[in-house]
Motif scaffolding. Sequence first.
Motif, PDB file in Angstrom:
ATOM      1  N   LYS A  17       0.604  -1.078  -0.126  1.00  0.00           N
ATOM      2  CA  LYS A  17      -0.001   0.133   0.172  1.00  0.00           C
ATOM      3  C   LYS A  17       0.327   1.005  -0.139  1.00  0.00           C
ATOM      4  CE  LYS A  17      -4.283   2.287   0.341  1.00  0.00           C
ATOM      5  NZ  LYS A  17      -5.209   1.871  -0.922  1.00  0.00           N
TER       6      LYS A  17
ATOM      7  N   HIS B  59       2.002   2.103  -3.207  1.00  0.00           N
ATOM      8  CA  HIS B  59       0.820   2.426  -3.922  1.00  0.00           C
ATOM      9  C   HIS B  59       0.743   3.616  -3.653  1.00  0.00           C
ATOM     10  CE1 HIS B  59      -1.760  -1.315  -4.723  1.00  0.00           C
ATOM     11  NE2 HIS B  59      -0.425  -1.474  -5.286  1.00  0.00           N
TER      12      HIS B  59
ATOM     13  N   SER C  42       4.071  -2.162  -7.621  1.00  0.00           N
ATOM     14  CA  SER C  42       4.470  -2.912  -7.086  1.00  0.00           C
ATOM     15  C   SER C  42       5.909  -4.225  -7.278  1.00  0.00           C
ATOM     16  CB  SER C  42       2.826  -3.717  -6.708  1.00  0.00           C
ATOM     17  OG  SER C  42       1.740  -2.500  -6.592  1.00  0.00           O
TER      18      SER C  42
ATOM     19  N   GLU D 197      -4.770  -4.711  -3.808  1.00  0.00           N
ATOM     20  CA  GLU D 197      -6.115  -3.933  -4.566  1.00  0.00           C
ATOM     21  C   GLU D 197      -7.589  -4.345  -4.433  1.00  0.00           C
ATOM     22  OE1 GLU D 197      -4.728  -6.156  -8.245  1.00  0.00           O
ATOM     23  OE2 GLU D 197      -3.287  -4.741  -9.004  1.00  0.00           O
TER      24      GLU D 197
END
Lengths: 222, 646
Positions: free
Chosen positions: B112, B115, B121, B510
């Motif tokens: 995360k 992101h 990733s 995701e």
Amino acid sequence: MIVRFQYTKLGNAVYIGHLEMTKLFERAFRRSGVIVKYTEGFNPTVKLNFASPLSVGIESEYEVAEVEIEDGSFEHFSRLLLPLGIQILDYKQVEKGVPLMSRLAYSSYCLRPEPNQAEAPALTLSHSLSDWISERLRWFSEQGEILFEKRTKKGSKTVNMKAFVKDIRLSEAGICLATLVSGNNGSLNPVALSGVLFPDCRVKIKRILLADENEKELYLDV
Amino acid sequence: MDLSEVEKPSRYIGGEVNTVVKENPALRFCFAFPDVYEVGMSYVGLHLLYQMINEIPDIAMERTFMPWVDMIAKMQVHQIPLFTYETRTPVGEVDVLGFTLQYELSFSNLVKMLHLSGIPSRSRDRGDGFPLVVAGGPCAINPEPIAEIVDLFMIGEGEEMMPEVLNLAKEYDVRSAEGRRAFLESASRIEGVYVPIFYVPEYRGEVISTYHMFDGSPLRKVRRRIAKGSYRYTKQIVPFTEIVHDRVSVEVFRGCTRGCRFCQAGMIYRPIRENSRDSLLCQAGALIENTGYDELSIMSLSSLDYSEVEDLVSGLLDKFEKEGVSVSLPSLRMDATSVSVLKNIQKVRKTGLTFAPEAGTQRMRDVINKGVTDEDIKNTFEDIFSLGWFRVKLYFMIGLPTEQDEDIEGIINVAKRALWIFKRVKPDDMKKSCEVTASASCFVPKPFTPFQWVPQCSIAEFERKIEVLKAANPGRKITLNYHAPLESWLEGIFARGDRRLSEVIIKAVEMGCLFDGWSEHFKFDKWMEAFALCGLDPKIFNERERSYDEFLPWDFIDCGISKEFLWHEYQKAIRAEITHDCRYGCVGCGVGCLSPDGYATYRFSDDSNFKLKNRKLFPIAGENSEQKNKVRQKDEAEEREGRGLV
């Protein structure tokens, strides 16, 4: 020995909460060699008293606090190392007297609305910011009373906001200056005032003065 | 953006006392802790590395943490990427981004955070214009679950390895794909460094059969790095907000000689290395002076095993009593030393005491080699209650290998004994009643422990065991805490997983998984959905029994302990045979801490002439097949708070 000190809380330091400020000073004192006195009892706490807690998000140029320290460590006060935005402006030894919190009667703030078009449709291009503030201040003065819900220890009650506003005006620089009742007999949070005065608008608030009932600066002696 | 709209805004502002800001360094390194600030700042290794790396003139170490969910939402609304706390540099723009892996359930937060930084990733998707992504810490001992996400792992102690890696990175343009590749080739020669793209796994059916090197050369083992020198930090960053461990800590020693069979830390931090009492007193003084904290904790895997523990504690108390600084011990064993040290700090407040007997019956404690007897437990209770303590917290595990229902019921029996003994021995003027809390966590088998081959309990079995535990405690006198098994079961998958899990983790993030260690955010169903989408059966990683011959996904790492030793210990565990504390005689684990003359070389290297003459360690014939390793050095590296123990 009691030491009274005056300090600022500016910039990112506004996000440091009131309890966190106590810790911050306690650690700063220990780092610099100022030996602070503690209360007696099972859970000793540092003898540090603030005039008035400041809500998170509000800047201040004028904060006052008193701390009781061991006599020999006064000289170390000059070595206090504090984070950016918190600056000791002055400090001095004072006699034991009425606690700051009891002496406090008024807090003064400057309120700077930062509207964008979406947030404050009333503010059109033909208006300048200070025109808008004057307009809002006029509206405020025309109201007989402004009722709002004030949160208290026992829940909430409805009070007249205007009774807490000692003075409110437009400064020469074109921002709003307000002196509000503050202290043991109830106080008005400037955030509540700005919510009524400049609804739906982001407002930057800064405390500029704390004063006693004679409107004398709180840092000065009685 | 107005931070007063988020919870605890002072955890995002940076600028704390003892932070370092550097303009235009040759290399900007961002240390990322994949959990919230209050957790990350409690990790002593962060403070050690921060001071050490920032002493390198042209390298800046900055920090970032996982923002809490309200802050993530705000950052997304205002399109603010994840930033470093020192210079507000977007994390995507630093040269090297380094994650510390303290627990497996933070893997989703790691993804995360990538992101939030706008960084792809998968390492293979990162072309020009992205940072080099590295990782280290205890969970890097099995790096495979995130091998497709991270470019480079540092396995073992970081004190020397990290400066070597960062100084080398300075020589390359690591933000370009080509420069990064050249750097990785060169860095893979540093001891302890593992570059996953150079290792290609081969599968036989559902399991890995071996790895080969990408260029066809023979498999190169990665050796866990053990630092030669030591680094004594003298500063810690002083947070504004209250953090989990809000105090300064000194590491009294690294490693552990007890040999508890469930404990990964006790295996992967060997050999044991102590700091001298004088150096610790000196470090403690500097830390208090530089931070202004009023609490100091002594830290290690088993602090009361420190050879001068009573002298150290009394030294610390003498030094700090006047200043109002309190001394705390993180975790206690139930034995005589504990009580004698506790008598010493008795003047301090009588807050609760925490003990970790780990299992409820003698047989079970012998299986895990805990080395605490029923007699020890009885004596400890008698001593602490007669000294005036009345609140104890006891930590246990359920789901241990060979466990029977009577072992689970034994947990309640230990807690009940506390109540009985309290009644019998409490001081006459004691008005309080006894408060006993028993906490049971679900056992997770870990790599590089004797239990690395055992199947973990199924969720249904854990739930049944919890029911057995509850049924054994019908009264209300004992507070019973138990962890929901789902988190531990997932942790069991990551702990012994291989690199096929990288896709699962990316998929789960995701689908909204994050903060898996926080039960209010843990989404087990989403995880199971992610496994299904990736066509992977999660049970092959945690519930499957492995054989001695199986090539384990972490077998290309040499952690210093021999696989033969671990297997031997596993066999002894099944027979409930104990292995003695290796302080009193080498048990032949393979790490080779014996000096050529047969003495334990016991100190960090700045005390290198020190040998514990009265504790000569005798190698046991036959068991110590790995003496060739004995040249491996002993020293200092990463810190580790005894997790979960206060």
